[in-house]
Design an enzyme around this catalytic site. Sequence first.
Site, PDB file in Angstrom:
ATOM      1  N   HIS A  77       0.546  -1.186   0.177  1.00  0.00           N
ATOM      2  CA  HIS A  77      -0.469  -0.142   0.366  1.00  0.00           C
ATOM      3  C   HIS A  77       1.288   1.222   0.308  1.00  0.00           C
ATOM      4  O   HIS A  77       2.160   1.413   1.028  1.00  0.00           O
ATOM      5  CB  HIS A  77      -1.079   0.317   1.181  1.00  0.00           C
TER       6      HIS A  77
ATOM      7  N   ARG B  33      -5.109   3.747   2.993  1.00  0.00           N
ATOM      8  CA  ARG B  33      -6.286   3.338   3.539  1.00  0.00           C
ATOM      9  C   ARG B  33      -6.078   2.936   4.555  1.00  0.00           C
ATOM     10  O   ARG B  33      -5.036   1.994   4.691  1.00  0.00           O
ATOM     11  CB  ARG B  33      -6.498   2.331   2.170  1.00  0.00           C
ATOM     12  N   THR B  34      -7.090   3.174   5.447  1.00  0.00           N
ATOM     13  CA  THR B  34      -7.048   2.464   6.780  1.00  0.00           C
ATOM     14  C   THR B  34      -8.322   1.788   6.733  1.00  0.00           C
ATOM     15  O   THR B  34      -8.689   1.719   6.545  1.00  0.00           O
ATOM     16  CB  THR B  34      -7.437   3.802   8.086  1.00  0.00           C
ATOM     17  N   HIS B  35      -7.474   0.452   7.088  1.00  0.00           N
ATOM     18  CA  HIS B  35      -8.434  -0.618   6.873  1.00  0.00           C
ATOM     19  C   HIS B  35      -9.126  -0.888   8.233  1.00  0.00           C
ATOM     20  O   HIS B  35      -8.746  -1.217   9.605  1.00  0.00           O
ATOM     21  CB  HIS B  35      -7.036  -1.582   6.405  1.00  0.00           C
TER      22      HIS B  35
ATOM     23  N   GLU C 284     -11.640 -15.915   4.537  1.00  0.00           N
ATOM     24  CA  GLU C 284     -12.089 -16.448   4.973  1.00  0.00           C
ATOM     25  C   GLU C 284     -12.457 -18.244   5.282  1.00  0.00           C
ATOM     26  O   GLU C 284     -11.317 -18.594   4.354  1.00  0.00           O
ATOM     27  CB  GLU C 284     -13.887 -15.798   4.315  1.00  0.00           C
TER      28      GLU C 284
ATOM     29  N   SER D  37     -12.732  -3.679   3.232  1.00  0.00           N
ATOM     30  CA  SER D  37     -12.679  -2.541   2.608  1.00  0.00           C
ATOM     31  C   SER D  37     -13.562  -2.160   2.190  1.00  0.00           C
ATOM     32  O   SER D  37     -14.264  -2.893   1.729  1.00  0.00           O
ATOM     33  CB  SER D  37     -11.420  -2.296   2.279  1.00  0.00           C
TER      34      SER D  37
HETATM   35 CL1  6GU Z   1     -10.253 -14.620  -0.815  1.00  0.00          CL
HETATM   36  N1  6GU Z   1     -11.034 -12.179   1.373  1.00  0.00           N
HETATM   37  C1  6GU Z   1     -10.896 -11.482   1.541  1.00  0.00           C
HETATM   38  N2  6GU Z   1     -11.016 -11.072   2.687  1.00  0.00           N
HETATM   39  N3  6GU Z   1      -9.838  -9.951   1.354  1.00  0.00           N
HETATM   40  C2  6GU Z   1      -9.496 -10.686  -0.353  1.00  0.00           C
HETATM   41  C3  6GU Z   1      -9.189 -11.801  -0.686  1.00  0.00           C
HETATM   42  C4  6GU Z   1     -10.032 -12.708  -0.020  1.00  0.00           C
HETATM   43  N4  6GU Z   1      -8.307 -11.571  -1.508  1.00  0.00           N
HETATM   44  C5  6GU Z   1      -7.702 -11.081  -1.388  1.00  0.00           C
HETATM   45  N5  6GU Z   1      -8.421  -9.797  -0.789  1.00  0.00           N
END
Ligand code: 6GU
Length: 269
Positions: free
Chosen positions: A68, A89-91, A190, A209
């Site tokens: 980033h 960007r602040t996540h 996930e 985000s």
């Molecule tokens: Cl699979 N999930 C999430 N939450 N963010 C991501 C991703 C997956 N791949 C890239 N960014």
Amino acid sequence: LDLPDTDPFEVARDAAGRIAELTGVERHDIALTLGSGWGKAADLLGETVAEVPAAEVVGFSAPAVPGHVGSLRSIRLANGKHALVIGARTHYYEGHGVRRVVHSVRTAAATGASVMVLTNGAGGIKEHWTPGTPVLISDHINLTADSPLEGATFVDLTDLYSSRLRGLAREVDASLDEGVYVQFRGPQYETPAEVQMAKTIGGHIVGMSTALEAIAARQAGMEILGFSLITNLAAGIQKTPLSHAEVIEAGKNAEGVIGELLARVVASL
Ligand code: 6GU
């Protein structure tokens, strides 16, 4: 921003004033937040008038994640409009609270921007989306259990990701697919079961985000255009384990093509 008595909109106005001072540009027409893989677009949009370290503007901080950027860039487009490119960007998963997450969007609105372009790198749920595919965000599902709106602020989210702007994007590239973005808190990716849940409730893209930022942008009265770069398929859809390195790599490989796409879309707005 972290103190409950602070007015976040006042901090955003202060930040916008500082940006005007540092860039010499009084007013921006459009703002873009460039997520993983989208950074190249900044070089293709137009002529950079000024680039300032985000840390010099109140409410912004240096990036927490490698890959980033950490700067704010004022760019003059060929049509004379001014774009503010937010490479900081602040996540939500950083844990500084939702005010910090949406500060850049509120600041963009305070600089005068009426269009907010939100981009990210994300996981795909549709199997035909190979890494490097850009997808228009058509709507979102916010699974953070949080909101940038404080108190009894009832905001309508119909057509949040402007169908007018999506139409303009599709005039540039008729093959652009669209999908519903599901914001998870992160920072873990996930589980396969969570990905199946996202699919069952109508999601097509998973990420960490954008949804909270879009809500704040709507509250501020901006028109929103959202893009995800599919950097990988989500867990369980893709059979191999996910890694941040893979996400960065997919972004690098796609950045020329999607940078060009985004620059052409912005020129058409
Ligand atoms: Cl699979 N999930 C999430 N939450 N963010 C991501 C991703 C997956 N791949 C890239 N960014």
